[in-house]
Design a protein around this motif. Structure first.
Motif, mmCIF file in Angstrom:
data_model
loop_
_atom_site.group_PDB
_atom_site.id
_atom_site.type_symbol
_atom_site.label_atom_id
_atom_site.label_comp_id
_atom_site.label_asym_id
_atom_site.label_seq_id
_atom_site.Cartn_x
_atom_site.Cartn_y
_atom_site.Cartn_z
ATOM 1 N N PHE A 1 0.861 -1.528 -0.194
ATOM 2 C CA PHE A 1 0.164 0.043 0.194
ATOM 3 C C PHE A 1 1.207 1.541 0.036
ATOM 4 C CE2 PHE A 1 -3.598 -2.048 2.444
ATOM 5 C CZ PHE A 1 -4.212 -2.826 1.199
ATOM 6 N N ARG A 2 0.877 1.420 -0.852
ATOM 7 C CA ARG A 2 2.192 2.734 -0.854
ATOM 8 C C ARG A 2 1.138 4.224 -0.713
ATOM 9 N NH1 ARG A 2 7.549 2.799 -2.788
ATOM 10 N NH2 ARG A 2 7.712 1.592 -4.088
ATOM 11 N N ALA A 3 1.979 5.324 -0.037
ATOM 12 C CA ALA A 3 1.226 6.667 0.539
ATOM 13 C C ALA A 3 1.705 6.733 -0.993
ATOM 14 C CB ALA A 3 2.732 6.508 1.917
ATOM 15 N N GLU B 1 -6.070 13.682 2.466
ATOM 16 C CA GLU B 1 -7.668 13.128 3.480
ATOM 17 C C GLU B 1 -7.497 12.010 4.292
ATOM 18 O OE1 GLU B 1 -9.745 12.308 0.296
ATOM 19 O OE2 GLU B 1 -8.831 10.683 -0.732
ATOM 20 N N SER B 2 -7.897 12.122 6.213
ATOM 21 C CA SER B 2 -7.388 10.856 6.458
ATOM 22 C C SER B 2 -7.812 9.286 6.064
ATOM 23 C CB SER B 2 -7.766 11.241 7.560
ATOM 24 O OG SER B 2 -7.511 12.586 8.452
ATOM 25 N N LYS B 3 -8.088 9.444 4.861
ATOM 26 C CA LYS B 3 -8.614 8.017 4.253
ATOM 27 C C LYS B 3 -7.542 7.571 4.029
ATOM 28 C CE LYS B 3 -12.091 9.629 1.149
ATOM 29 N NZ LYS B 3 -13.467 9.196 0.933
ATOM 30 N N LYS B 4 -7.275 5.916 3.954
ATOM 31 C CA LYS B 4 -6.490 5.277 3.417
ATOM 32 C C LYS B 4 -7.281 4.430 1.856
ATOM 33 C CE LYS B 4 -2.700 3.964 2.205
ATOM 34 N NZ LYS B 4 -3.278 3.776 0.380
ATOM 35 N N HIS B 5 -6.247 4.305 1.044
ATOM 36 C CA HIS B 5 -7.219 3.691 -0.157
ATOM 37 C C HIS B 5 -6.524 2.149 -0.204
ATOM 38 C CE1 HIS B 5 -8.002 2.624 -4.303
ATOM 39 N NE2 HIS B 5 -8.553 3.084 -3.783
ATOM 40 N N VAL B 6 -7.986 1.422 0.362
ATOM 41 C CA VAL B 6 -6.643 -0.039 0.249
ATOM 42 C C VAL B 6 -7.761 -0.977 -1.155
ATOM 43 C CG1 VAL B 6 -6.223 0.002 2.556
ATOM 44 C CG2 VAL B 6 -9.078 -0.582 1.196
ATOM 45 N N GLY B 7 -8.567 -0.332 -1.898
ATOM 46 C CA GLY B 7 -8.156 -0.807 -3.242
ATOM 47 C C GLY B 7 -9.764 -0.636 -3.628
ATOM 48 N N ASP C 1 -15.173 1.861 7.590
ATOM 49 C CA ASP C 1 -15.189 1.604 6.676
ATOM 50 C C ASP C 1 -15.624 3.178 6.358
ATOM 51 O OD1 ASP C 1 -15.553 1.092 3.574
ATOM 52 O OD2 ASP C 1 -17.454 0.010 4.314
ATOM 53 N N ALA C 2 -14.455 3.795 5.106
ATOM 54 C CA ALA C 2 -14.525 4.844 4.638
ATOM 55 C C ALA C 2 -14.833 5.177 3.218
ATOM 56 C CB ALA C 2 -13.579 5.918 5.542
ATOM 57 N N SER C 3 -15.356 3.874 2.735
ATOM 58 C CA SER C 3 -15.298 4.526 1.351
ATOM 59 C C SER C 3 -15.941 4.726 0.571
ATOM 60 C CB SER C 3 -15.785 2.587 0.620
ATOM 61 O OG SER C 3 -15.000 1.812 1.318
ATOM 62 N N ASP C 4 -15.918 5.333 -1.276
ATOM 63 C CA ASP C 4 -17.243 5.464 -0.817
ATOM 64 C C ASP C 4 -18.625 4.365 -1.123
ATOM 65 O OD1 ASP C 4 -15.267 7.438 -2.417
ATOM 66 O OD2 ASP C 4 -14.831 5.880 -4.425
ATOM 67 N N TYR D 1 -11.696 2.528 1.555
ATOM 68 C CA TYR D 1 -11.002 2.912 2.341
ATOM 69 C C TYR D 1 -10.769 2.528 3.433
ATOM 70 C CZ TYR D 1 -10.651 6.290 -1.640
ATOM 71 O OH TYR D 1 -10.288 7.159 -2.260
ATOM 72 N N ILE D 2 -10.527 2.644 4.034
ATOM 73 C CA ILE D 2 -10.039 2.433 5.949
ATOM 74 C C ILE D 2 -9.669 4.059 6.413
ATOM 75 C CG2 ILE D 2 -10.167 -0.199 5.432
ATOM 76 C CD1 ILE D 2 -6.736 0.571 6.694
#
Length: 373
Positions: A23-25, A44-50, A152-155, A165-166
């Motif tokens: 998971f690249r920054a 943004e504070s949410k991290k994309h995980v796929g 879960d902070a996803s779309d 996103y998490i």
């Protein structure tokens, strides 16, 4: 289960039942103080995980034991998605089962120190001004394991973007965002269950890592200078070749002492690399020229295994036992014909190499050696 790699944390042994390593920054996640000059915004504070759809979405769901990605929830007081709105709506992924470690943060900052103070990338700010205060904040963490929850902070499903996103509202989430540098940092997550109680809910060990090329001991600004090189000019064609001082003699002595790669059994000198145990650049930087050219500070390895060793994915004990880190997947170890649990003694002639092997275990190896011994 017994074939799974193990790791010891705070004296407890765990099986690594799954992992995410890459998971690249991305800059959209980076804290505003650390942003590269070509990008703007606060991050943004949410991290994309796929993506959470299709085959990749199924893998992500299996990893986090969470299937209802994209649930809509909203905290009207905070005017955003929060831990409390997630918990109320069933969008909580893991409650207090995720953790960062103080020792990992300290290691990351040690690895990133050269980039902080001699920036190879171009940032909006002089990030060196933040290093000491961030190190102090990490050193002042009260425990080594800092647990937090993710939600879960996803779309939303209605948005049809499918981006997973998490996020966490814990202070440690904010801290790791402040530490990491864009493009050259990435997140690794190990999914763990205790060896003694396989029915427990899994833990998720979050670690931040620096791209090998930017770790302090191989940072572009700390590499060999012109004064440390010999130039050999070949008259025909006026070709210039550059070598490290004494490199040919060093390579010859390493291969004479260790004429075979212990992994592949290759003895063809054309395919062997004299890989430094304690990095050449560190020896030169510390005015330890004798160590830089000491054949005992070198292992003869074929190229793939040279890279594994050079970049700290594997290391050795003083008796020659192979120790595999936790940065690679079980699939990769299988393709490399390495059993990471075996700790086989390799023919590296470890006697009198102790000082170099100790350095490699503590400063080049990407894991904490104490977690794996």
């Amino acid at each position: 289960m017994e074939n799974l790699q193990k790791i010891k944390i705070e004296g407890i042994e765990y099986f690594i039942i799954d992992s995410i390593q890459d998971f690249r920054a991305e800059d959209s996640f980076i804290h505003r103080k650390n942003k590269l000059s070509q990008f703007r915004g606060n991050g943004e504070s949410k991290k994309h995980v796929g993506t959470y759809n299709g085959e990749k979405g199924e893998l992500m769901s299996n990893f986090f034991n969470y299937e209802t990605w994209g649930l809509e929830h909203y905290d009207s007081n905070k005017k955003r998605k929060t831990f409390f709105s997630a918990k109320e709506s069933g969008a909580l992924i893991s409650e207090n089962k995720c953790f960062f470690s103080k020792t990992n943060f300290q290691k990351y900052l040690r690895d990133a120190k050269t980039e902080y103070f001699a920036q190879e990338q171009h940032y909006h700010n002089n990030i060196s001004e933040y290093y000491n205060e961030r190190l102090k904040e990490v050193d002042n963490l009260k425990t080594n394991q800092i647990f937090f929850s993710i939600y879960d902070a996803s779309d939303n499903i209605s948005q049809k973007q499918n981006r997973g996103y998490i996020r966490s509202d814990n202070f440690i989430w904010k801290l790791w965002r402040e530490l990491i540098l864009p493009s050259i940092s990435y997140l690794s997550i190990l999914k763990l269950i205790p060896v003694e109680n396989k029915n427990e809910e899994p833990l998720f060990y979050f670690r931040i890592l620096l791209d090998y090329q930017f770790r302090s001991f191989v940072h572009p600004k700390s590499l060999t200078t012109e004064e440390e090189l010999e130039k050999v000019e070949i008259e025909s064609g006026n070709i210039k070749r550059t070598y490290r001082k004494g490199s040919e003699k060093y390579r010859r002595e390493v291969i004479n002492y260790m004429p075979q790669c212990p992994f592949t059994k290759i003895t063809d000198e054309r395919l062997l690399i004299a890989s430094h145990i304690k990095p050449y650049s560190i020896c030169i930087k510390n005015n330890e020229n004798d160590q830089a050219l000491d054949y005992l500070n070198g292992l003869a390895l074929s190229p793939t295994y040279d890279k594994l060793f050079d970049q700290g994915y594997i290391t050795f004990t003083n008796s020659g036992e192979l120790i595999c880190g936790t940065q690679l997947s079980s699939y990769t170890w299988e393709k490399l014909s390495i059993n990471p649990n075996a700790k086989n003694k390799m023919r590296i002639f470890p006697e009198n190499r102790e000082i170099y092997l100790d350095y490699h275990r503590n400063y080049v190896f990407q894991d904490d050696i104490n977690d794996l011994l």
